[in-house]
Scaffold this motif. Structure first.
Motif, mmCIF file in Angstrom:
data_model
loop_
_atom_site.group_PDB
_atom_site.id
_atom_site.type_symbol
_atom_site.label_atom_id
_atom_site.label_comp_id
_atom_site.label_asym_id
_atom_site.label_seq_id
_atom_site.Cartn_x
_atom_site.Cartn_y
_atom_site.Cartn_z
ATOM 1 N N LYS A 30 0.802 -1.254 -0.041
ATOM 2 C CA LYS A 30 0.091 0.064 0.188
ATOM 3 C C LYS A 30 0.990 1.209 0.012
ATOM 4 O O LYS A 30 1.899 1.349 0.351
ATOM 5 C CB LYS A 30 -0.930 0.017 1.340
ATOM 6 C CG LYS A 30 -1.928 -1.106 1.496
ATOM 7 C CD LYS A 30 -2.860 -1.153 0.304
ATOM 8 C CE LYS A 30 -4.171 -2.176 0.722
ATOM 9 N NZ LYS A 30 -5.161 -1.982 -0.385
ATOM 10 N N ASN A 386 -9.390 2.228 -4.560
ATOM 11 C CA ASN A 386 -8.179 1.310 -4.442
ATOM 12 C C ASN A 386 -7.280 1.251 -5.532
ATOM 13 O O ASN A 386 -6.039 1.278 -4.986
ATOM 14 C CB ASN A 386 -8.658 -0.228 -4.187
ATOM 15 C CG ASN A 386 -7.695 -0.739 -3.086
ATOM 16 O OD1 ASN A 386 -7.255 -0.316 -2.305
ATOM 17 N ND2 ASN A 386 -7.551 -2.164 -3.462
ATOM 18 N N GLY A 393 -2.982 4.648 1.543
ATOM 19 C CA GLY A 393 -3.785 3.561 2.012
ATOM 20 C C GLY A 393 -4.193 2.694 0.610
ATOM 21 O O GLY A 393 -5.035 1.434 0.526
ATOM 22 N N THR A 394 -4.152 3.197 -0.622
ATOM 23 C CA THR A 394 -4.531 2.637 -1.717
ATOM 24 C C THR A 394 -3.388 1.666 -2.053
ATOM 25 O O THR A 394 -2.431 1.671 -1.784
ATOM 26 C CB THR A 394 -4.858 3.647 -2.957
ATOM 27 O OG1 THR A 394 -3.469 4.229 -3.206
ATOM 28 C CG2 THR A 394 -5.810 4.694 -2.427
ATOM 29 N N ASP A 395 -3.739 0.724 -2.956
ATOM 30 C CA ASP A 395 -2.884 -0.195 -3.564
ATOM 31 C C ASP A 395 -1.679 0.665 -4.122
ATOM 32 O O ASP A 395 -1.856 1.465 -5.070
ATOM 33 C CB ASP A 395 -3.376 -1.145 -4.581
ATOM 34 C CG ASP A 395 -4.123 -2.244 -3.948
ATOM 35 O OD1 ASP A 395 -4.235 -2.478 -2.820
ATOM 36 O OD2 ASP A 395 -4.992 -2.862 -4.952
ATOM 37 N N ARG A 440 1.085 -3.411 -6.458
ATOM 38 C CA ARG A 440 0.781 -3.644 -5.038
ATOM 39 C C ARG A 440 2.401 -3.707 -4.581
ATOM 40 O O ARG A 440 2.664 -4.334 -3.622
ATOM 41 C CB ARG A 440 0.293 -4.726 -4.672
ATOM 42 C CG ARG A 440 -1.055 -4.519 -4.903
ATOM 43 C CD ARG A 440 -2.157 -5.826 -4.633
ATOM 44 N NE ARG A 440 -1.828 -7.147 -5.664
ATOM 45 C CZ ARG A 440 -0.972 -8.083 -5.370
ATOM 46 N NH1 ARG A 440 -0.287 -8.131 -4.518
ATOM 47 N NH2 ARG A 440 -1.000 -8.871 -6.479
#
Length: 467
Positions: A30, A386, A393-395, A440
């Motif tokens: 993340k 995401n 906090g996003t991928d 990721r």
């Protein structure tokens, strides 16, 4: 705290501020922190992105890898296809349903998921097939996390009937029944919009007047009227049955005019564009024969120029490759009769480089490109936020590009197994290239070289059930 990845000094995409000189820190897949350039963190791997654009991961929402296939030697595997995508800066793909057999029920869908688990280098979504011959299978697919449904408005190509089982809605009755089922799910329906009756009529006329080597018969068989008449039907059923619809690979300004009007009327309709329709005109069909064939066909130079206005005004929502990796043996059937050749090009590896080149040529801004290849597809297919943005906090799906890097396309250097059929791109001089593909937090491609050890790193992206 030690980060997994530290990207420093890059021109980072920011939703509110366009691009900003900044650093990005990644931890556990993340985005953990975004800082001013002077801030430093310790990390396992550091990328100095000075002079480079740091973008949200690019999404190719329309690929045909077709595994499992009737003849495995005739197409990509999920490994070779996602490897090609990664080489081209793509961090997520959405795979179409035309495998063998077609993905029209939950068992077939779950079989593909199992194959992908160990094969994909990048993240992936899956379409579910929707057809009038398997209406009862439509709704159950919506519980399996599919990104959208897909159907064809014309009959299956001769010899590929099993690949298209559960995958066509050709009549108004078919469309009504199919739309009615999909309306109960809240999911979008993507359509290959070419009118069956008119396509059959013009194809029969082209066959009757056939002369060997006359490649323009393809332009006659699938003329603009075949596309626009189908899209008018799509708009009608979308409005009547309240189904969000996606018009795949729209090729003409005449069709986009209809879509723009439908948007203005409040209909939930999305337009997909492919780079080949924006760059290559119908003369390439004459030059390349079957290697210049796609469905719908390439259009005239005047039509191509008009397409760009629909990029500018937002009618076109996103850009995908429509990656179609047919082998040379099948493509060359079209040398004697162009109507017998399968349509399409292997494009996922070059979609982003082609569009970066257009940014350098002033046809669109970098910010617009990010909207078309990351933000908007993520929103259309339920991945946002995401994916499709860079936020805490996003991928950590990140594509880093060098707008000064140059390449002359040599098709024999491409990763796709269908490289021999990519003659449309051979010798093309491109400026602007992806230099890092990060999924990721893992670097799966660097400087055009793919890390094959990332095989199996990709994960399924389930679409949340609409409320």
């Amino acid at each position: 705290m030690k980060l997994d990845l530290w990207i420093k000094n890059g021109l980072v995409y920011r939703l509110e501020e366009n691009f900003q000189l900044a650093n990005i820190g990644v931890k556990n897949g993340k985005i953990h922190i975004i800082t001013e350039p002077h801030v430093q963190f310790d990390a396992e791997r550091v990328i100095d992105a000075e002079g480079l654009y740091v973008l949200p991961g690019m999404i190719d929402a329309h690929v045909h890898f077709r595994e499992p296939a009737k003849d495995p030697s005739s197409t990509e595997t999920f490994f070779t296809g996602t490897r090609a995508a990664a080489a081209g800066g793509i961090t997520s793909i959405i795979e179409m349903p035309n495998s063998f057999p077609c993905t029209y029920n939950t068992d077939l869908l779950n079989n593909r998921k199992e194959i992908l688990k160990s094969e994909a280098l990048i993240d992936y979504g899956l379409y579910g097939a929707a057809g009038s011959d398997h209406l009862d299978d439509i709704i159950p697919l919506s519980n399996e996390g599919i990104s959208a449904y897909k159907t064809f408005m014309h009959k299956a190509p001769t010899g590929r009937e099993l690949e298209f089982e559960g995958f066509t809605m050709t009549s108004d009755r078919d469309l009504y029944e199919g739309f009615k089922q999909i309306s109960q799910t809240g999911l979008p329906l993507a359509l290959h919009a070419e009118h069956e009756e008119l396509l059959s009529y013009f194809s029969e006329f082209a066959e009757r007047t056939f002369v060997e080597g006359d490649y323009n018969k393809h332009l006659l068989a699938r003329n603009t009227l075949v596309e626009t008449s189908a899209i008018n039907r799509v708009v009608f059923f979308a409005e009547q049955l309240h189904v969000p619809v996606i018009c795949c690979h729209v090729s003409s300004p005449e069709a986009l005019k209809i879509i723009k009007r439908a948007k203005q009327d409040g209909i939930r309709i999305y337009a997909e564009m492919c780079p080949h329709y924006l760059i290559f005109d119908d003369s390439y069909l004459e030059k390349l024969g079957p290697y210049g064939k796609c469905n719908p066909p390439l259009r005239s130079p005047q039509q191509i120029e008009a397409l760009w206005s629909y990029i500018e005004d937002g009618t076109i929502d996103y850009i995908s490759s429509d990656h179609s990796p047919f082998p040379k043996t099948l493509k060359e059937l079209g040398y004697t009769n162009i109507l017998k050749s399968p349509a399409g090009f292997p494009g996922t590896e070059l979609t982003l480089p082609l569009m970066l080149d257009q940014v350098n040529k002033g046809k669109l801004s970098m910010y617009k490109l990010v909207e078309l290849m990351s933000v908007n597809p993520a929103k259309t297919f339920g991945m946002y936020p995401n994916k499709g943005t860079l936020g805490i906090g996003t991928d950590a799906d990140i594509t880093i590009v060098d707008m000064s890097a140059q390449r002359t396309v040599n098709i024999h250097e491409l990763y796709t197994v269908a490289r021999e059929t990519a003659l449309l791109y051979e010798g093309l001089k491109l400026r602007g290239l992806p230099v890092y593909t990060i999924v990721r937090g893992k670097i799966v491609a660097e400087q055009g070289k793919v890390d094959d050890k990332a095989r199996g790193w990709g994960q399924f992206i389930p679409r949340a059930q609409p409320k």
